[in-house]
Design a protein around this motif. Structure first.
Motif, short mmCIF file in Angstrom:
data_model
loop_
_atom_site.label_atom_id
_atom_site.label_comp_id
_atom_site.label_asym_id
_atom_site.label_seq_id
_atom_site.Cartn_x
_atom_site.Cartn_y
_atom_site.Cartn_z
N ALA A 109 34.58 -32.82 64.04
CA ALA A 109 35.10 -33.86 64.91
C ALA A 109 35.11 -33.39 66.31
O ALA A 109 34.81 -34.72 66.88
CB ALA A 109 36.55 -33.66 64.06
N LYS A 110 35.16 -32.43 66.94
CA LYS A 110 34.89 -32.35 68.16
C LYS A 110 33.58 -32.71 68.85
O LYS A 110 33.47 -33.36 69.84
CB LYS A 110 35.08 -30.62 68.58
CG LYS A 110 36.38 -30.07 68.46
CD LYS A 110 36.16 -28.66 68.81
CE LYS A 110 37.71 -27.83 68.53
NZ LYS A 110 37.67 -26.44 68.85
N PHE A 123 22.82 -26.76 66.50
CA PHE A 123 23.33 -25.27 66.98
C PHE A 123 24.50 -25.31 67.78
O PHE A 123 24.97 -24.14 67.66
CB PHE A 123 22.03 -25.19 67.98
CG PHE A 123 20.81 -24.70 67.56
CD1 PHE A 123 20.51 -23.88 66.71
CD2 PHE A 123 19.51 -25.60 67.73
CE1 PHE A 123 19.42 -23.50 65.96
CE2 PHE A 123 18.28 -25.43 66.95
CZ PHE A 123 18.31 -24.14 66.12
N ALA A 124 25.01 -26.43 67.87
CA ALA A 124 26.61 -26.27 68.38
C ALA A 124 27.36 -25.76 67.18
O ALA A 124 28.35 -25.00 67.73
CB ALA A 124 27.18 -27.60 68.95
N LEU A 154 37.55 -25.32 59.21
CA LEU A 154 36.92 -25.02 60.20
C LEU A 154 35.75 -25.77 60.78
O LEU A 154 35.67 -26.42 61.82
CB LEU A 154 36.71 -23.61 60.37
CG LEU A 154 35.93 -23.13 61.80
CD1 LEU A 154 36.94 -23.27 62.91
CD2 LEU A 154 35.64 -21.48 61.62
N LEU A 155 35.06 -26.07 59.77
CA LEU A 155 33.76 -27.04 59.87
C LEU A 155 34.07 -28.34 60.31
O LEU A 155 33.60 -29.10 61.29
CB LEU A 155 32.94 -27.01 58.59
CG LEU A 155 31.85 -27.88 58.69
CD1 LEU A 155 30.59 -27.55 59.54
CD2 LEU A 155 31.15 -28.41 57.34
N ASP A 156 35.05 -28.80 59.40
CA ASP A 156 35.45 -30.14 59.80
C ASP A 156 36.13 -30.46 61.10
O ASP A 156 35.87 -31.49 61.85
CB ASP A 156 36.63 -30.70 58.59
CG ASP A 156 36.05 -30.78 57.23
OD1 ASP A 156 34.86 -31.21 57.46
OD2 ASP A 156 36.86 -30.98 56.52
#
Length: 330
Positions: free
Chosen positions: A326-327, A115-116, A320-322
């Motif tokens: 990563a965050k 969900f993040a 953007l997904l990567d």
């Protein structure tokens, strides 16, 4: 007197028609069982929106395929025949292939991470993609981790999956994942699934524990395993032209009511999932728990699928997904 009665009747009908038109009607379609958390959440949406609007908006909920299967509901919302729907995100991937970016095998370690991603910049970018297809995204509910059932054998090794004819949602990444595992995947609308299992047309299917339970698949399936191969979402989407035509105050009320419903659904879905496996075992299904060795083998066999999916999707979205994953340390 007869003429007078006719005039009265005609006047009453005209007054009724004006009254009916004064109340906005929103039709909301879904293919999930009435007792599923998502269907209960849409009842919550109905209650909230009718309360917020002071009864000026009449919400009509049609769960359990009352207005057709998932694929039919997608088309109905796109054409404006239905205002809103809630549907497994996989059913939208043929309209917006980029949605596959949140349906990769073994992508999320838990629901919090999942969900993040969809509540953040990635979800916003996907909402923009939906908008270009005439669809207004209202948010994402939990469908959950998908688990494998079948009528042939318990799943203890990767080889046990080989050769099984498994029903999957119409999502290319999902189909490629099971091909990589040696199965024979079949894309099939959910409305056909129960009878296909009952008649032995297919060997098995994959769904979250809660779906397996409320859909009655324990009646026509013997074995269940906690493979957890995908985490799946339910998209709530509307016809964009319809939503854009609402005044700002009504749009705000629709958003507020839906936010309340989605929060409610996510909490209920987590509880239904936690309880689901125990219920399936009580109903007579044979449970084989996935060992750490099998989990590692499943990941290894499907490692190339995520890379292939990313290679054919929008490069900026993949970047953007990567960055977002990563965050989260994924």
């Amino acid at each position: 007197m007869t003429v007078f009665k006719t005039i009265l009747t005609t006047s009453a009908l005209a007054l009724f028609a004006v009254s009916a038109q004064a109340q906005d009607v929103i039709r909301v379609a879904g293919n999930f069982a009435t007792e599923h958390s998502s269907s209960l959440a849409m009842v919550k949406f109905e209650e909230e929106l009718e309360r917020l609007s002071g009864g000026a908006i009449d919400v009509n909920i049609f769960p359990a395929q009352q207005l057709g299967g998932a694929a039919e509901n997608v088309q109905s919302v796109k054409t404006g025949a239905i205002e809103l729907m809630w549907v497994g995100t996989a059913y939208l991937t043929r309209t917006v292939p980029e949605l596959e970016v949140v349906g990769l095998p073994f992508q999320f370690p838990d629901r919090k991470a999942a969900f993040a991603i969809v509540d953040g910049p990635v979800g916003a970018a996907l909402d923009d993609k939906l908008a270009t297809e005439g669809l207004k995204s209202m948010g994402y509910m939990e469908l959950g981790f998908r688990q494998l059932t079948n009528n042939v054998r318990p799943i203890v090794t990767v080889e046990d999956i080989a050769g099984l004819k498994i029903r999957l949602q119409p999502n290319e990444t999902h189909l490629a994942t099971f091909r990589a595992l040696g199965a024979n995947p079949v894309a099939m609308d959910v409305k056909e699934l129960y009878s296909a299992l009952e008649q032995g047309v297919i060997d098995g299917q994959e769904n979250p524990f809660a779906i397996i339970n409320v859909a009655g698949y324990a009646e026509v399936q013997k074995n269940v395993s906690n493979t957890g191969h995908f985490f799946d979402f339910i998209s709530v989407v509307g016809n964009k032209a319809w939503f854009d035509g609402l005044d700002a105050e009504t749009q705000a009320m629709v958003h507020e009511a839906m936010d309340t419903a989605i929060t409610y659904q996510r909490e209920l879905a987590a509880q239904q999932d936690a309880d689901g496996l125990g219920v399936l075992i009580e109903k007579g299904m044979s449970y084989s728990e996935v060992s750490p060795e099998l989990a590692a083998a499943l990941r290894a066999k499907t490692a190339g699928v995520a890379a292939e999916t990313k290679s054919r999707l929008d490069a900026d979205l993949v970047e953007l997904l990567d960055a977002e994953t990563a965050k989260l340390g994924m």
